[in-house]
Design a protein around this motif. Structure first.
Motif, mmCIF file in Angstrom:
data_model
loop_
_atom_site.group_PDB
_atom_site.id
_atom_site.type_symbol
_atom_site.label_atom_id
_atom_site.label_comp_id
_atom_site.label_asym_id
_atom_site.label_seq_id
_atom_site.Cartn_x
_atom_site.Cartn_y
_atom_site.Cartn_z
ATOM 1 N N THR A 97 0.839 -1.198 0.000
ATOM 2 C CA THR A 97 0.000 0.000 0.000
ATOM 3 C C THR A 97 0.878 1.254 0.000
ATOM 4 N N GLN A 98 1.941 1.250 0.812
ATOM 5 C CA GLN A 98 2.842 2.407 0.846
ATOM 6 C C GLN A 98 3.511 2.609 -0.503
ATOM 7 N N ARG A 99 3.965 1.508 -1.140
ATOM 8 C CA ARG A 99 4.588 1.624 -2.465
ATOM 9 C C ARG A 99 3.597 2.169 -3.474
ATOM 10 N N LEU A 100 2.352 1.681 -3.411
ATOM 11 C CA LEU A 100 1.331 2.132 -4.342
ATOM 12 C C LEU A 100 1.052 3.616 -4.155
ATOM 13 N N ARG A 101 0.962 4.068 -2.921
ATOM 14 C CA ARG A 101 0.740 5.493 -2.660
ATOM 15 C C ARG A 101 1.878 6.335 -3.207
ATOM 16 N N ALA A 102 3.124 5.870 -3.033
ATOM 17 C CA ALA A 102 4.274 6.615 -3.556
ATOM 18 C C ALA A 102 4.216 6.670 -5.080
ATOM 19 N N GLU A 103 3.862 5.561 -5.719
ATOM 20 C CA GLU A 103 3.754 5.542 -7.178
ATOM 21 C C GLU A 103 2.634 6.457 -7.653
ATOM 22 N N GLN A 104 1.503 6.456 -6.949
ATOM 23 C CA GLN A 104 0.395 7.330 -7.326
ATOM 24 C C GLN A 104 0.791 8.790 -7.178
ATOM 25 N N ALA A 105 1.507 9.116 -6.101
ATOM 26 C CA ALA A 105 1.946 10.503 -5.893
ATOM 27 C C ALA A 105 2.883 10.933 -7.015
ATOM 28 N N GLY A 106 3.779 10.037 -7.433
ATOM 29 C CA GLY A 106 4.684 10.341 -8.544
ATOM 30 C C GLY A 106 3.930 10.543 -9.838
ATOM 31 N N LEU A 107 2.923 9.692 -10.077
ATOM 32 C CA LEU A 107 2.122 9.813 -11.297
ATOM 33 C C LEU A 107 1.328 11.117 -11.299
ATOM 34 N N ILE A 108 0.759 11.465 -10.166
ATOM 35 C CA ILE A 108 -0.009 12.710 -10.071
ATOM 36 C C ILE A 108 0.907 13.913 -10.307
ATOM 37 N N ALA A 109 2.093 13.885 -9.715
ATOM 38 C CA ALA A 109 3.037 14.990 -9.913
ATOM 39 C C ALA A 109 3.432 15.094 -11.386
ATOM 40 N N HIS A 110 3.666 13.962 -12.028
ATOM 41 C CA HIS A 110 4.025 13.946 -13.448
ATOM 42 C C HIS A 110 2.883 14.533 -14.286
ATOM 43 N N CYS A 111 1.651 14.103 -14.006
ATOM 44 C CA CYS A 111 0.493 14.601 -14.759
ATOM 45 C C CYS A 111 0.281 16.091 -14.518
ATOM 46 N N ASP A 112 0.474 16.537 -13.283
ATOM 47 C CA ASP A 112 0.343 17.965 -12.991
ATOM 48 C C ASP A 112 1.378 18.775 -13.763
ATOM 49 N N ALA A 113 2.614 18.279 -13.806
ATOM 50 C CA ALA A 113 3.669 18.984 -14.536
ATOM 51 C C ALA A 113 3.353 19.027 -16.022
ATOM 52 N N LYS A 114 2.860 17.926 -16.556
ATOM 53 C CA LYS A 114 2.525 17.863 -17.980
ATOM 54 C C LYS A 114 1.364 18.808 -18.289
ATOM 55 N N THR A 115 0.366 18.837 -17.416
ATOM 56 C CA THR A 115 -0.786 19.723 -17.610
ATOM 57 C C THR A 115 -0.344 21.181 -17.556
ATOM 58 N N ALA A 116 0.512 21.511 -16.587
ATOM 59 C CA ALA A 116 0.991 22.888 -16.471
ATOM 60 C C ALA A 116 1.781 23.279 -17.712
ATOM 61 N N SER A 117 2.589 22.376 -18.245
ATOM 62 C CA SER A 117 3.380 22.648 -19.452
ATOM 63 C C SER A 117 2.473 22.878 -20.649
ATOM 64 N N THR A 118 1.431 22.072 -20.794
ATOM 65 C CA THR A 118 0.479 22.207 -21.889
ATOM 66 C C THR A 118 -0.272 23.525 -21.791
ATOM 67 N N GLU A 119 -0.671 23.904 -20.583
ATOM 68 C CA GLU A 119 -1.398 25.160 -20.399
ATOM 69 C C GLU A 119 -0.506 26.355 -20.704
ATOM 70 N N ARG A 120 0.800 26.262 -20.342
ATOM 71 C CA ARG A 120 1.723 27.364 -20.635
ATOM 72 C C ARG A 120 1.874 27.530 -22.154
ATOM 73 N N ARG A 121 1.997 26.399 -22.879
ATOM 74 C CA ARG A 121 2.124 26.483 -24.335
ATOM 75 C C ARG A 121 0.877 27.084 -24.948
ATOM 76 N N ALA A 122 -0.285 26.762 -24.414
ATOM 77 C CA ALA A 122 -1.548 27.285 -24.963
ATOM 78 C C ALA A 122 -1.625 28.795 -24.739
ATOM 79 N N CYS A 123 -1.101 29.294 -23.594
ATOM 80 C CA CYS A 123 -1.148 30.716 -23.308
ATOM 81 C C CYS A 123 -0.177 31.493 -24.189
ATOM 82 N N VAL A 124 0.974 30.882 -24.517
ATOM 83 C CA VAL A 124 1.981 31.553 -25.317
ATOM 84 C C VAL A 124 1.501 31.717 -26.748
ATOM 85 N N GLN A 125 0.806 30.750 -27.285
ATOM 86 C CA GLN A 125 0.385 30.801 -28.690
ATOM 87 C C GLN A 125 -0.708 31.745 -28.888
#
Length: 160
Positions: free
Chosen positions: A132-160
């Motif tokens: 369960t602890q490993r799964l939570r750590a993996e989920q936290a990493g996945l969420i952080a990755h998705c948040d970073a990707k979403t923020a990057s996509t939103e920044r590109r949309a604002c620049v264009q």
């Protein structure tokens, strides 16, 4: 997840649980396989219930002494959880009796079979907790990755 215990307290608790298991296993080994009498079962039950009561008091005292405002609530939660588990353990006795009768486990061997079952359950609980602890750590990493990707996509949309 937060804990009311310090790492030292967790270490002491872990050592205590291991010692309690060793006492139980060594007492079992020294007396050899035998049919447990009602008197013996009551004495062991009173011993373990008393130990839980002492632990609960020590936990409450520590929390109260350190100024934790939730000392009373936590002590009551421990006692409530202990009583619920005790009631479920009594319920399990009937399940064990049915299994022992079905497989024709001789009375002197039933205690050993129960010990193996308890040790197996402890191993499974530890494995479940670590998984369960490993799964939570993996989920936290996945969420952080998705948040970073979403923020990057939103920044590109604002620049264009």
């Amino acid at each position: 997840m937060t804990s009311i215990a310090t790492p030292t307290m967790w270490a002491v608790f872990t050592v205590f649980v291991i010692l309690a298991l060793l006492v139980d296993l060594l007492m079992l080994k020294s007396s050899g396989p035998h049919k447990v009498t009602t008197r013996e079962a009551l004495l062991w039950s009173m011993c373990w219930i008393g130990l839980a009561a002492v632990f609960n008091y020590a936990l409450w005292w520590y929390l109260d002494y350190t100024g934790n405002p939730d000392a009373d609530r936590i002590g009551m939660e421990f006692m409530t959880g202990y009583l619920v588990e005790k009631a479920l353990a009594v319920d399990n006795i009937f399940v064990f009796l049915m299994i022992f009768n079905y497989f024709a486990v001789p009375a002197p061997s039933q205690q050993r079979v129960l010990i193996y079952g308890v040790l197996g359950a402890i191993v499974m609980l530890v494995e479940q907790a670590t998984s369960t602890q490993r799964l939570r750590a993996e989920q936290a990493g996945l969420i952080a990755h998705c948040d970073a990707k979403t923020a990057s996509t939103e920044r590109r949309a604002c620049v264009q």
